[in-house]
Design an enzyme around this catalytic site. Structure first.
Site, PDB file in Angstrom:
ATOM      1  N   TRP A 105       0.688  -1.103   0.092  1.00 43.53           N
ATOM      2  CA  TRP A 105       0.115   0.059   0.005  1.00 43.53           C
ATOM      3  C   TRP A 105       0.750   1.183  -0.025  1.00 43.53           C
ATOM      4  CZ3 TRP A 105      -3.725  -1.861  -1.882  1.00 43.53           C
ATOM      5  CH2 TRP A 105      -4.514  -3.200  -1.540  1.00 43.53           C
ATOM      6  N   ASP A 175      -0.971   6.470   6.802  1.00 42.35           N
ATOM      7  CA  ASP A 175      -2.290   5.303   6.371  1.00 42.35           C
ATOM      8  C   ASP A 175      -2.525   4.546   7.524  1.00 42.35           C
ATOM      9  OD1 ASP A 175      -3.907   3.366   5.769  1.00 42.35           O
ATOM     10  OD2 ASP A 175      -2.741   2.898   4.003  1.00 42.35           O
ATOM     11  N   LYS A 199     -11.774  -1.941   7.999  1.00 40.57           N
ATOM     12  CA  LYS A 199     -10.961  -2.889   8.858  1.00 40.57           C
ATOM     13  C   LYS A 199     -10.868  -2.848  10.147  1.00 40.57           C
ATOM     14  CE  LYS A 199      -7.359  -2.681   5.170  1.00 40.57           C
ATOM     15  NZ  LYS A 199      -7.345  -3.963   4.645  1.00 40.57           N
TER      16      LYS A 199
END
Length: 364
Positions: A105, A175, A199
């Site tokens: 990511w 993030d 999540k």
């Protein structure tokens, strides 16, 4: 609490939600607090939904101790949109940004940022397949960088930053999609924090952005309107119809966390759950192995392998038959992965550890 009719869901996202929250949403599904309509139906301009989003922000600020000079935004588009919105809004001084690459990511985020400006990779753990977190110091960053970017927790590779990089006066962007609300964070050490909710917070659909006020309002004039943080900040996340249901569930989760003792209480429980799994792996005499450096292991995503892909597949199938699902590792790395977010009950981890012990004895 009765789990008889539910599996233990170890998915990395969308992920397990607290049963208490699901039941509360179920009770209010047809008529939210007696208003005669569901949150999924009501106008985002209604007094009911305005109350929902206002309370959600207030509770998140309380949980994370977010200072007044930070804006809290509830946006759409997920992580991929944030990969672009961050550089568009923040890479507006020198046009430079420094990235630490610790997984897929962060790598994707850097690739998108290169479309906007000068990206320098300060550290990269791909040399060991992202099984560790590089150590960096303030001197490693360009003094004129507009920001430094990290991914605090890596769902695919099961690693987590055990420290907050010292970037001096350079804004730090993180993030935190897969670790937000699992540990106490000093928000003032960051210029911007963002997290996809699917999540550890809510169903897929909403992305939370926490951004310092002085960093917004500097997007180029030709920026598409939805990509300008200031537009959303000025409109209280209501520039367009927000992902109402996801915001609603997020708000319920925030209240649930406050009832359970806040982030500190969740963190203590997360440490306990992760220790159970890692102890099982480390004491298996090599039957299971975790490739991640011990000091960098994630509390949220525990990755491990048997070393035999066929045996890994058998593990997944037999665990599913016993009511434990989504234990297959990410398609890019294989192996096994147990995501044990805040809402995963201790009973789920206990059941998995018991299964792992039995599976080891039967397949040595």
């Amino acid at each position: 609490m009765d789990y008889n009719n539910r599996v233990f869901n170890f998915s990395a996202g969308p992920s397990v939600l607290p049963v208490e929250v699901l039941k509360e949403a179920q009770e209010q599904l047809l008529s939210y607090h007696g208003c005669g309509q569901s949150v999924m139906e009501m106008s985002h301009r209604s007094k009911e939904f305005e109350g929902i989003i206002t309370e959600a922000e207030a509770d998140l600020r309380d949980l994370m101790n977010i200072p007044e000079n930070y804006k809290v935004l509830f946006l759409q588009g997920g992580g991929h949109l944030q990969f672009s919105m961050v550089p568009i809004n923040l890479m507006n001084g020198s046009g430079k940004a420094d990235y630490i690459i610790t997984g897929a990511w962060a790598k994707k985020a850097a690739a998108e940022a290169r479309k906007v400006g000068d990206v320098r990779v300060v550290a990269d753990s791909s040399d060991k397949n992202f099984t560790y977190i590089p150590k960096v110091s303030r001197e490693d960053f360009r003094p004129d960088a507009d920001y430094v970017y990290i991914c605090s927790n890596n769902t695919i590779y099961g690693s987590h930053f055990p420290y907050t990089p010292d970037t001096g006066d350079i804004p730090l962007v993180s993030d935190m999609s897969s670790c937000i609300l699992s540990e106490e964070v000093d928000v003032t050490k960051y210029g911007l924090i963002w997290a996809g909710a699917q999540k550890n917070v809510a169903p897929a659909g909403v992305t939370i952005v926490i951004v310092r006020e002085d960093l917004i309002g500097k997007a180029p004039d030709n920026t598409p309107v939805y990509l300008d943080y200031k537009i959303h900040a000025d409109k209280g996340s209501m520039y367009n119809i927000p992902p109402c249901w996801s915001v609603y569930i997020a708000g319920l989760v925030f209240k649930y966390l406050k009832r359970k003792g806040g982030i500190k209480a969740m963190h203590d429980l997360d440490v306990k759950k992760a220790a159970m799994l890692y102890d099982c792996i480390d004491s298996s005499d090599g039957f299971y192995t975790c490739p991640v450096a011990k000091e960098d292991r994630s509390l949220m995503n525990v990755v491990f392998v048997t070393g035999n892909p066929d045996l890994d597949a058998k593990f997944v199938a037999e665990a599913r038959a016993e009511g434990m699902v989504n234990l297959k590792g990410h398609r890019s790395v294989g192996g096994l992965r147990a995501s044990i977010f805040n809402a995963m009950p201790v009973e789920g981890v206990e059941a998995l550890v018991d299964f792992m012990e039995r599976f080891k004895k039967a397949n040595r």
